[in-house]
Each structure stands twice: as C-alpha cells, then as structure tokens.
Enzyme design. Structure first.
Site, short mmCIF file in Angstrom:
data_model
loop_
_atom_site.label_atom_id
_atom_site.label_comp_id
_atom_site.label_asym_id
_atom_site.label_seq_id
_atom_site.Cartn_x
_atom_site.Cartn_y
_atom_site.Cartn_z
N ASN A 9 0.79 -1.16 -0.11
CA ASN A 9 -0.04 0.05 -0.08
C ASN A 9 0.98 1.06 0.00
O ASN A 9 1.64 1.54 0.95
CB ASN A 9 -0.94 0.11 1.36
CG ASN A 9 -1.89 1.16 1.30
OD1 ASN A 9 -1.89 2.04 0.55
ND2 ASN A 9 -2.64 1.03 2.30
N ARG A 86 -2.71 -2.00 -3.50
CA ARG A 86 -3.79 -1.42 -3.04
C ARG A 86 -3.93 -0.08 -4.14
O ARG A 86 -2.72 0.67 -4.09
CB ARG A 86 -3.91 -0.85 -1.63
CG ARG A 86 -5.02 0.17 -1.32
CD ARG A 86 -4.98 0.93 -0.09
NE ARG A 86 -6.15 1.56 0.07
CZ ARG A 86 -6.35 2.53 0.75
NH1 ARG A 86 -5.19 3.17 1.41
NH2 ARG A 86 -7.30 3.15 1.01
N HIS A 175 -12.66 2.80 0.79
CA HIS A 175 -12.70 1.74 1.73
C HIS A 175 -13.27 0.32 1.36
O HIS A 175 -13.96 -0.37 1.93
CB HIS A 175 -13.36 2.08 3.01
CG HIS A 175 -12.91 3.22 3.95
ND1 HIS A 175 -13.59 4.08 4.54
CD2 HIS A 175 -11.35 3.46 3.85
CE1 HIS A 175 -12.78 4.90 5.17
NE2 HIS A 175 -11.56 4.58 4.90
N GLY A 207 -9.99 7.60 8.70
CA GLY A 207 -11.11 7.84 7.77
C GLY A 207 -12.38 7.13 7.94
O GLY A 207 -12.08 6.15 8.66
N ARG A 236 -10.93 15.03 8.64
CA ARG A 236 -11.81 15.62 7.39
C ARG A 236 -13.24 16.00 7.88
O ARG A 236 -13.97 15.17 8.95
CB ARG A 236 -11.93 14.41 6.40
CG ARG A 236 -10.56 13.94 5.77
CD ARG A 236 -10.66 12.74 4.90
NE ARG A 236 -9.70 11.88 5.24
CZ ARG A 236 -9.72 10.48 4.96
NH1 ARG A 236 -10.92 10.22 4.11
NH2 ARG A 236 -9.01 9.69 5.27
N GLY A 328 -14.55 1.74 15.55
CA GLY A 328 -15.59 0.65 15.48
C GLY A 328 -15.32 -0.55 16.29
O GLY A 328 -16.06 -1.10 16.83
N GLU A 381 -8.29 -5.55 5.53
CA GLU A 381 -8.13 -5.20 4.28
C GLU A 381 -7.15 -6.07 3.43
O GLU A 381 -7.35 -6.36 2.32
CB GLU A 381 -7.91 -3.68 4.20
CG GLU A 381 -9.22 -2.98 4.56
CD GLU A 381 -8.82 -1.37 4.79
OE1 GLU A 381 -8.84 -0.92 3.92
OE2 GLU A 381 -8.46 -0.97 6.00
P1 ADP Z 1 -6.56 3.92 10.09
O1 ADP Z 1 -7.97 4.45 9.13
O2 ADP Z 1 -5.50 4.94 9.73
O3 ADP Z 1 -6.23 2.42 9.50
P2 ADP Z 1 -7.30 2.96 12.41
O4 ADP Z 1 -8.41 1.93 11.84
O5 ADP Z 1 -6.17 2.20 12.89
O6 ADP Z 1 -7.26 4.13 11.19
O7 ADP Z 1 -8.30 3.79 13.44
C1 ADP Z 1 -7.71 4.66 13.98
C2 ADP Z 1 -8.75 5.31 15.26
O8 ADP Z 1 -8.88 4.27 16.06
C3 ADP Z 1 -7.97 6.64 16.01
O9 ADP Z 1 -8.82 7.55 16.17
C4 ADP Z 1 -7.85 5.75 17.38
O10 ADP Z 1 -7.79 6.91 18.32
C5 ADP Z 1 -9.06 4.97 17.47
N1 ADP Z 1 -8.85 3.88 18.36
C6 ADP Z 1 -7.92 2.83 18.55
N2 ADP Z 1 -7.84 2.20 19.48
C7 ADP Z 1 -8.98 2.85 20.30
C8 ADP Z 1 -9.79 2.78 21.65
N3 ADP Z 1 -9.54 1.86 22.51
N4 ADP Z 1 -10.73 3.26 21.90
C9 ADP Z 1 -11.21 4.44 21.02
N5 ADP Z 1 -10.55 4.59 19.83
C10 ADP Z 1 -9.80 3.93 19.57
#
Ligand code: ADP
Length: 393
Positions: A9, A86, A175, A207, A236, A328, A381
């Site tokens: 990627n 990707r 995504h 994102g 964003r 999520g 992914e």
């Molecule tokens: P990307 O889109 O760069 O792949 P990720 O899927 O890793 O990003 O998600 C990053 C987000 O997930 C950040 O906002 C981070 O704070 C949030 N995050 C990771 N762990 C936790 C947690 N335990 N509680 C709340 N948010 C979290």
C-alpha cells in the site's frame, strides 16, 4: 502449498507492506516505511510478532524504501506467489481486481486526476515493485471497485448531467476492500451466503465511511467523489453546505488549495475538539469534562446515526449493523452513543457485550431483544487484497 502474497500500500510518503497467507489471512510479516522524502525516513516491521526498526538513507524515497522492503522479505525465506497492490481510484472501469499490464497502468494514471496524491503514489509502488519482482503477477485491487454495483440514484450528484457524463463527477466510494471483508465475514458469522446477506457497515478509523449493502451488493456509501464526503472523520469535515469552500476562500483570503487542506487536514474531530484527531485522546479528555472533546464525540455519533438510519431505507432486508476500524472495533462509547439514537426503532445494545467487544474481541453487541443485530467485526483489508491477488497466480 502456502499461498503467500505480498501486499503493498504505497502512499505519498509511506509504504505499508505485508506478507499475507491468502487462505488464512495470517500475516507472517507486516511493516511500514514512513517519512519518505524526509530526514527521518525509517522502516519498521514485525516478523512473527517480533518488532524491528531500520533507518533508511536520509530523504529515502519510494525506490529506496521498496529496495529495503525487498531485502526484509528475502530474509523471511518466503516464496511469494503474487503481489497485491492497493490502488485508491479505479474510476468506473475496474469493477474488480485487475492483473497489471500497460492498459491498467495507463488507466490508474488517468484516474490520478481524481485522486492525485493517492493514485500517483500507487502507480510508483507498482512500477518499482515490478522491477524488483519481474516474474510475479502484480494485481491492482481498487478501493472503489466494490461500489460499482451502486444504482444511479445513489451515485449521481444533482449537478448538470454533462459533469457526470463527460467528466466522471459522481460518487465512487472508498474503503471498498474493508466493506467487502466485513460483508463476507458477517455472512459467515450469520451462516448465510454472501448473496443473501444485507448489512449496514460502519468503517470508523482515521477515515470513516458507512455502506449500505443489500443482498451482497453495495447500494450506497457515504464517501463520494473523494474521501471527504459523509461522516465526521479524524481530520476531514465530511458533509458541508457546498457553498462553504467558496465563502471560506473569500472570508479567509485563502486559495482553493488551502481551503482543501483545511477541510481535509484541520477539520473533523480535530477541528471541533481543538485538541486531537485521535478518538482515544478525546474519550479520555471527555471523561475529564473537556468541552471540545465532548462536542466532537457528540457530533461524530449523531452524524453517524443519521447516516445509518438513512441507509435503513436502502437495505430493506437488513441482517445486521456492523462496526469496524480502529474506532468501531474498540470504542464502546462511540457504539453505545450512536446506537442509543435507535432505541425507538427497537435496537438495544447489551452493555456488557459492548464492553467486552474491544481490543481484539469481537462479536454481537446487541441484546437478544434487539430488533436488529449489532455486531463488531474486525476488518482485514490486506487479506482481501491478498486473496484477490492470489486468483491471478
Ligand atoms: P486508519 O484509518 O489509519 O487505518 P485505524 O483503523 O487504525 O485508522 O483507526 C484509528 C482510530 O481508532 C483512531 O482515532 C484511534 O484513536 C481509534 N482507536 C484505536 N483504539 C481505540 C480505543 N481503544 N478506543 C477508542 N478509539 C480507539
């Protein structure tokens, strides 16, 4: 035979890489080359769980990074069968992954006008990797392909039609590999065929996007012509009054490019909270009563709930609402607050299940009485990219 696939990627200043077993999704190696083009360019990776870091030559670019990645891959002794790349934008041409040839390279370059930073970096990654691995099939896996099943009513903007017909201005969605993975995974969990599975999936990372998937086909999604539309994201802004960019240009005396930067990099959770784009930091601050953090979380969840409820009309045979991505998969607070808006639709979250589904634990978080199942499904992914690339080996 092991079906190991190199997944690359290539971003504008980073290259993420992994070796994935296309059958099991296991990652034997994963890593990232970062800060490319800067003094502190570096490469960090994990082999079988062990972490390593390498300094790259000062101002190392994609070529130096990919050379270093090639030596790390060689050290593992793995014999890859294909390389999955990707690629962010595949326009309307790519409805699925494609074996890279001259025509595919030309199309990726053509679509760079719609995703300039991403597609050009993806292209560079492909051509450099082709030199390093001339005998392997190189496969482009597009973020946009999964959404090519959307009907016109979901992807045409209410603008003069020639803008779509002649300039390709429409909703593409991004995504796609994540939403596809979530669909397949949810179908397996529900013991249903993919073609018969209907979900609303919320991918919430830096994102964020929500997709409406009816009987295995994407029918709507919140990201648009670029990955700026829709939900509130880390930095964003998501949906806005379309007159605002022009108004902001005038009011602030800034160029269109500077406003674009403001909407992409200084807005979202960061802009509202005036504190951070990181959901973890915001949750901690909110516990201590930080007003900006509280407001950012409130707006994030409200906007997400509005999208999910809107998509309920697009998914009449809804099986489940699914959360994925860093937020999520980990934030019980965001999930509970968002689903709280659905109480009068009969959706009920089980408090303990919701708390349990964090930090690598997943599963159903709705109560048995809930009118709709709510699930947490970790995304992967890289596995989708590896599996699609392996088909060409
Ligand atoms: P990307 O889109 O760069 O792949 P990720 O899927 O890793 O990003 O998600 C990053 C987000 O997930 C950040 O906002 C981070 O704070 C949030 N995050 C990771 N762990 C936790 C947690 N335990 N509680 C709340 N948010 C979290």
């Amino acid at each position: 035979m092991k079906k190991d696939v190199i997944v690359l990627n290539c971003g504008s200043s980073s290259v993420k890489f992994a070796i994935i077993n296309a059958e099991t999704g296991e990652a034997g190696l994963s890593g990232i080359a970062e800060s490319l083009g800067n003094q502190d360019a570096s490469l960090s990776y994990k082999i079988d769980g062990k972490k390593n870091t390498l300094a790259l030559p000062e101002k190392a670019g994609h070529t130096e990074a990919l050379n270093a990645i090639q030596s790390v891959i060689a050290q593992t002794g793995v014999v890859p069968i294909a390389i999955g790349h990707r690629v962010v934008h595949g326009g309307e041409k790519f409805k699925q992954a494609a074996l890279v040839d001259e025509t595919v390279l030309a199309a990726i370059e053509e679509y760079a006008s719609m995703a300039p930073l991403h597609n050009m970096a993806n292209l560079k990654g492909i051509t450099t990797a082709q030199e390093a691995y001339p005998n392997l099939p190189h496969v482009a896996v597009f973020d946009t392909s999964f959404f090519q099943t959307m009907p016109k009513k979901a992807f045409v903007y209410a603008l003069p039609m020639p803008l779509y017909k002649e300039h390709g201005i429409r909703r593409y969605g991004f995504h796609g590999t994540s939403h596809k993975f979530i669909l397949d995974s949810t179908a397996a969990q529900l013991n249903k065929s993919v073609e018969d599975t209907s979900i609303i999936s919320a991918h919430l990372g830096n994102g964020c996007s929500v997709s409406a998937i009816e009987k295995g086909q994407a029918v709507d999604t919140s990201l648009g012509f670029t990955p700026l539309e829709g939900l509130v994201m880390g930095t964003r802004c998501g949906d806005l009054d379309p007159s605002l960019p022009g108004t902001l240009q005038q009011k602030l005396g800034k160029t269109a490019e500077e406003i674009n930067d403001l909407l992409n990099k200084q807005s979202g959770l960061l802009g509202i909270s005036e504190l951070s784009n990181d959901c973890r930091t915001l949750e901690e601050a909110a516990l201590n009563g930080h007003e900006g953090a509280l407001l950012a979380i409130e707006i994030f969840c409200y906007r997400l709930a509005k999208y999910i409820s809107g998509y309920m009309i697009a998914v009449p045979t809804l099986d489940a609402i699914v959360f994925t991505g860093g937020i999520g998969e980990n934030s019980s607070l965001i999930r509970e607050t968002t689903m709280g808006y659905f109480k009068h639709f009969g959706v009920a979250i089980d408090e303990q299940r919701n708390l349990d589904a964090r930090f690598g634990n997943a599963g159903e978080i709705s109560a048995p009485s809930s009118s709709t199942k709510v699930l947490v499904v970790p995304t992967n992914e890289e596995w989708v990219i590896a599996a699609q690339a392996a088909q060409f080996a």
